[in-house]
Design a protein around this motif. Structure first.
Motif, PDB file in Angstrom:
ATOM      1  N   LEU A   8       0.853  -1.262  -0.148  1.00  0.00           N
ATOM      2  CA  LEU A   8      -0.037   0.005   0.054  1.00  0.00           C
ATOM      3  C   LEU A   8       0.818   1.123   0.002  1.00  0.00           C
ATOM      4  N   ALA A   9       0.731   2.132  -0.972  1.00  0.00           N
ATOM      5  CA  ALA A   9       1.431   3.466  -0.904  1.00  0.00           C
ATOM      6  C   ALA A   9       0.294   4.474  -0.895  1.00  0.00           C
ATOM      7  N   ALA A  10       0.855   5.763  -0.392  1.00  0.00           N
ATOM      8  CA  ALA A  10      -0.145   6.523  -0.322  1.00  0.00           C
ATOM      9  C   ALA A  10       0.327   7.992  -0.958  1.00  0.00           C
ATOM     10  N   VAL A  11      -0.458   8.690  -1.486  1.00  0.00           N
ATOM     11  CA  VAL A  11      -0.191  10.184  -1.825  1.00  0.00           C
ATOM     12  C   VAL A  11      -1.217  10.946  -0.834  1.00  0.00           C
ATOM     13  N   PHE A  73     -12.996  12.989  -7.310  1.00  0.00           N
ATOM     14  CA  PHE A  73     -14.152  12.361  -7.843  1.00  0.00           C
ATOM     15  C   PHE A  73     -13.904  12.846  -9.628  1.00  0.00           C
ATOM     16  N   ILE A  74     -13.082  13.611  -9.819  1.00  0.00           N
ATOM     17  CA  ILE A  74     -12.849  14.109 -11.098  1.00  0.00           C
ATOM     18  C   ILE A  74     -11.432  13.757 -11.958  1.00  0.00           C
ATOM     19  N   GLU A  75     -10.273  14.004 -11.363  1.00  0.00           N
ATOM     20  CA  GLU A  75      -8.946  13.898 -12.268  1.00  0.00           C
ATOM     21  C   GLU A  75      -8.698  12.313 -11.935  1.00  0.00           C
ATOM     22  N   ASP A  76      -7.997  12.080 -13.349  1.00  0.00           N
ATOM     23  CA  ASP A  76      -7.363  10.884 -13.643  1.00  0.00           C
ATOM     24  C   ASP A  76      -6.479  10.154 -12.611  1.00  0.00           C
ATOM     25  N   CYS A  77      -5.628  10.873 -12.040  1.00  0.00           N
ATOM     26  CA  CYS A  77      -4.762  10.490 -11.224  1.00  0.00           C
ATOM     27  C   CYS A  77      -5.147   9.613 -10.146  1.00  0.00           C
ATOM     28  N   TYR A  78      -6.512  10.205  -9.555  1.00  0.00           N
ATOM     29  CA  TYR A  78      -6.789   9.272  -8.258  1.00  0.00           C
ATOM     30  C   TYR A  78      -7.707   7.898  -8.641  1.00  0.00           C
ATOM     31  N   PHE A  79      -7.502   7.637 -10.021  1.00  0.00           N
ATOM     32  CA  PHE A  79      -8.148   6.402 -10.638  1.00  0.00           C
ATOM     33  C   PHE A  79      -7.060   5.671 -11.297  1.00  0.00           C
ATOM     34  N   ASP A  80      -5.875   5.819 -11.052  1.00  0.00           N
ATOM     35  CA  ASP A  80      -4.671   5.202 -11.465  1.00  0.00           C
ATOM     36  C   ASP A  80      -4.377   4.010 -10.723  1.00  0.00           C
ATOM     37  N   LEU A  81      -4.513   2.688 -11.226  1.00  0.00           N
ATOM     38  CA  LEU A  81      -4.138   1.615 -10.594  1.00  0.00           C
ATOM     39  C   LEU A  81      -2.521   0.726 -10.919  1.00  0.00           C
ATOM     40  N   SER A  82      -1.919   1.864 -11.517  1.00  0.00           N
ATOM     41  CA  SER A  82      -0.647   1.583 -11.903  1.00  0.00           C
ATOM     42  C   SER A  82       0.334   0.843 -10.995  1.00  0.00           C
ATOM     43  N   ASP A 100      -7.296  11.746   3.546  1.00  0.00           N
ATOM     44  CA  ASP A 100      -6.102  11.391   2.876  1.00  0.00           C
ATOM     45  C   ASP A 100      -6.495  10.390   1.574  1.00  0.00           C
ATOM     46  N   PHE A 101      -5.636  10.445   0.368  1.00  0.00           N
ATOM     47  CA  PHE A 101      -5.892   9.670  -0.651  1.00  0.00           C
ATOM     48  C   PHE A 101      -4.976   8.699  -0.457  1.00  0.00           C
ATOM     49  N   VAL A 102      -5.043   7.266  -0.689  1.00  0.00           N
ATOM     50  CA  VAL A 102      -4.369   6.215  -0.713  1.00  0.00           C
ATOM     51  C   VAL A 102      -4.403   5.472  -2.008  1.00  0.00           C
ATOM     52  N   LYS A 103      -3.559   4.653  -2.262  1.00  0.00           N
ATOM     53  CA  LYS A 103      -3.491   4.110  -3.405  1.00  0.00           C
ATOM     54  C   LYS A 103      -2.629   2.752  -3.135  1.00  0.00           C
ATOM     55  N   THR A 181     -13.571  10.769 -18.313  1.00  0.00           N
ATOM     56  CA  THR A 181     -12.283  11.041 -17.954  1.00  0.00           C
ATOM     57  C   THR A 181     -12.188  12.449 -17.426  1.00  0.00           C
ATOM     58  N   GLN A 182     -11.125  12.904 -16.747  1.00  0.00           N
ATOM     59  CA  GLN A 182     -11.055  14.356 -16.219  1.00  0.00           C
ATOM     60  C   GLN A 182     -11.430  15.143 -17.224  1.00  0.00           C
ATOM     61  N   ASP A 183     -10.943  15.116 -18.671  1.00  0.00           N
ATOM     62  CA  ASP A 183     -11.215  16.028 -19.806  1.00  0.00           C
ATOM     63  C   ASP A 183     -12.640  16.023 -20.176  1.00  0.00           C
ATOM     64  N   THR A 184     -13.288  14.763 -20.130  1.00  0.00           N
ATOM     65  CA  THR A 184     -14.574  14.782 -20.407  1.00  0.00           C
ATOM     66  C   THR A 184     -15.487  15.280 -19.393  1.00  0.00           C
ATOM     67  N   ILE A 185     -15.343  14.903 -18.368  1.00  0.00           N
ATOM     68  CA  ILE A 185     -15.727  15.622 -16.968  1.00  0.00           C
ATOM     69  C   ILE A 185     -15.849  16.967 -17.180  1.00  0.00           C
ATOM     70  N   ARG A 186     -14.694  17.587 -17.118  1.00  0.00           N
ATOM     71  CA  ARG A 186     -14.560  19.159 -16.932  1.00  0.00           C
ATOM     72  C   ARG A 186     -15.317  19.681 -18.458  1.00  0.00           C
ATOM     73  N   ALA A 187     -15.188  19.077 -19.559  1.00  0.00           N
ATOM     74  CA  ALA A 187     -16.024  19.674 -20.446  1.00  0.00           C
ATOM     75  C   ALA A 187     -17.574  19.508 -20.392  1.00  0.00           C
ATOM     76  N   ALA A 188     -18.125  18.361 -19.793  1.00  0.00           N
ATOM     77  CA  ALA A 188     -19.422  18.282 -19.638  1.00  0.00           C
ATOM     78  C   ALA A 188     -19.898  19.409 -18.228  1.00  0.00           C
ATOM     79  N   ILE A 189     -19.160  19.633 -17.494  1.00  0.00           N
ATOM     80  CA  ILE A 189     -19.220  20.612 -16.319  1.00  0.00           C
ATOM     81  C   ILE A 189     -19.450  21.851 -17.014  1.00  0.00           C
ATOM     82  N   GLU A 190     -18.427  22.257 -17.929  1.00  0.00           N
ATOM     83  CA  GLU A 190     -18.639  23.321 -18.250  1.00  0.00           C
ATOM     84  C   GLU A 190     -19.879  23.941 -19.398  1.00  0.00           C
TER      85      GLU A 190
END
Length: 384
Positions: A8-11, A73-82, A100-103, A181-190
């Motif tokens: 378990l790593a954490a950002v 809930f928006i940015e892709d980095c929080y959904f990255d399972l690398s 806190d965010f955990v990964k 993705t974060q780009d499509t979400i932000r475009a849809a929010i706009e």
């Protein structure tokens, strides 16, 4: 359970000020959160929840506001399972703070805190209620698909560490709707914000709250068509789950706000969410209300609450947005107001305000202590 923690790593981001250990002492009774004694407009205020659940509600607001800070809930980095290279232990988990965010290689998520083993079910249930309260109080959030929680128990101390998962290998579907993705979400929010701003800017000058509610109802009714795929399925007695999987936005505010027809048209959820989004923007108190299979609104005018069901005033008959079947039979009505079917509104719209909880979080909860409907209809509606 320890094997899940290995790797378990954490950002670590700036979390809210909270103790790692959660307390349920002042929250409710046993493992069943209870309703407040008074009535409340906000869903989150209708049930006695522990502070950590209320704090998670605030985290959800921050995570979806698109301000560039902790947009979990928006940015892709929080959904990255690398793959993660850092190994940590339960000792490390004790340094985390709520928010806190955990990964890990299994999931990414938000740390909620730790409870004693016997309090786990109560804590998971409370967080589930808080999340559902957030979705009902903030219907402008349109890209989320359910919830998923993770927990791990330290076999030595019996402490249970709780997480709200964002991405998880154990889930059949993602926390965000497929394709977002974060780009499509932000475009849809706009686009959502532009649609809302356009509708609100076109309000008649000097409109009072009653006139605003009537105008928003008419905009939604006259510019949308009830989803034809859903209408056909319901008429044939077929389930609609597959339709929702293919066209999830038919259940969200953005479909009704943009004006949609045919297979892209809104269902009752979308009409009600859009109506609340517009009322919120214009400063008109409004809530989402539901029964087992339907959703509508209550809106406050002059200190009294009235019912609004834009979807029922926009029946599926006819073709296109303006079918000629639009009406005002369910616009600013009271509990005893007869609808087009002749039944009093509160009979045809029996309130449940059900909170659907994820399996394992306990039985669903009915938040029936929302605003109380006026007995009579609002007098300022023409053409009812």
């Amino acid at each position: 359970m320890k094997k899940w923690i290995k790797g378990l790593a954490a950002v670590l981001l700036a979390g809210i000020t909270a103790s790692t250990w959660l307390s349920t002492a002042a929250a409710g009774e046993g493992d069943a959160p209870i309703l407040t004694e008074s009535r409340h407009a906000k869903w989150i205020d209708r049930v006695r929840l522990p502070e950590y659940a209320k704090e998670f509600y605030d985290i959800c607001i921050e995570a979806s506001d698109n301000d560039g800070y902790r947009d979990y809930f928006i940015e892709d980095c929080y959904f990255d399972l690398s793959p993660c290279q850092v190994e940590v232990s339960f000792k490390y988990l004790k340094t985390l703070k709520a928010g806190d965010f955990v990964k890990s290689h299994e999931f990414t998520g938000i740390f909620l805190g730790a409870v004693k083993g016997e309090e786990k079910d109560y804590a998971l249930r409370s967080v589930g209620i808080a999340f559902q309260g957030f979705l009902h109080d903030y219907p402008e959030v349109f890209w989320l698909d359910g919830q998923w929680q993770r927990w791990f128990e330290d076999e030595e101390s019996h402490a249970v560490y709780l997480f709200f998962a964002l991405e998880d290998v154990a889930r059949a579907s993602g926390f965000r709707y497929t394709g977002y993705t974060q780009d499509t979400i932000r475009a849809a929010i706009e686009k959502r914000d532009r649609d809302v701003a356009k509708i609100v800017s076109d309000l008649p000058k000097g409109a009072d709250d009653g006139e605003k509610a009537v105008y928003f109802h008419d905009v939604l009714v006259e510019n949308n068509q009830y989803n034809t795929l859903v209408a056909e399925a319901l008429a044939a007695g077929r389930p609609t789950d597959d339709i929702r999987a293919k066209v999830p936005q038919a259940w969200e505010c953005v479909s009704a706000l943009s004006g949609s027809v045919g297979a892209q048209g809104p269902v009752c959820y979308a009409y009600a969410k859009a109506f609340k989004v517009l009322c919120d923007k214009a400063g008109v108190p409004c809530v989402i209300t539901n029964s087992q299979d339907h959703v509508w609104n209550y809106v406050e005018i002059g200190g009294n609450w009235y019912g609004v069901d834009a979807m029922m005033d926009d029946p599926a008959a006819g073709a296109g947005a303006l079918s000629g079947y639009e009406g005002k039979g369910y616009l600013l009505v009271g509990a005893r107001t007869p609808g087009p079917d002749g039944r009093p509104f509160l009979d045809s719209h029996a309130v449940e305000n059900r909170v659907w909880l994820y399996p394992g979080n306990g039985p669903d909860l009915w938040l029936v202590n929302g605003p109380e409907l006026s007995e009579e209809a609002y007098a300022g509606v023409r053409g009812r």
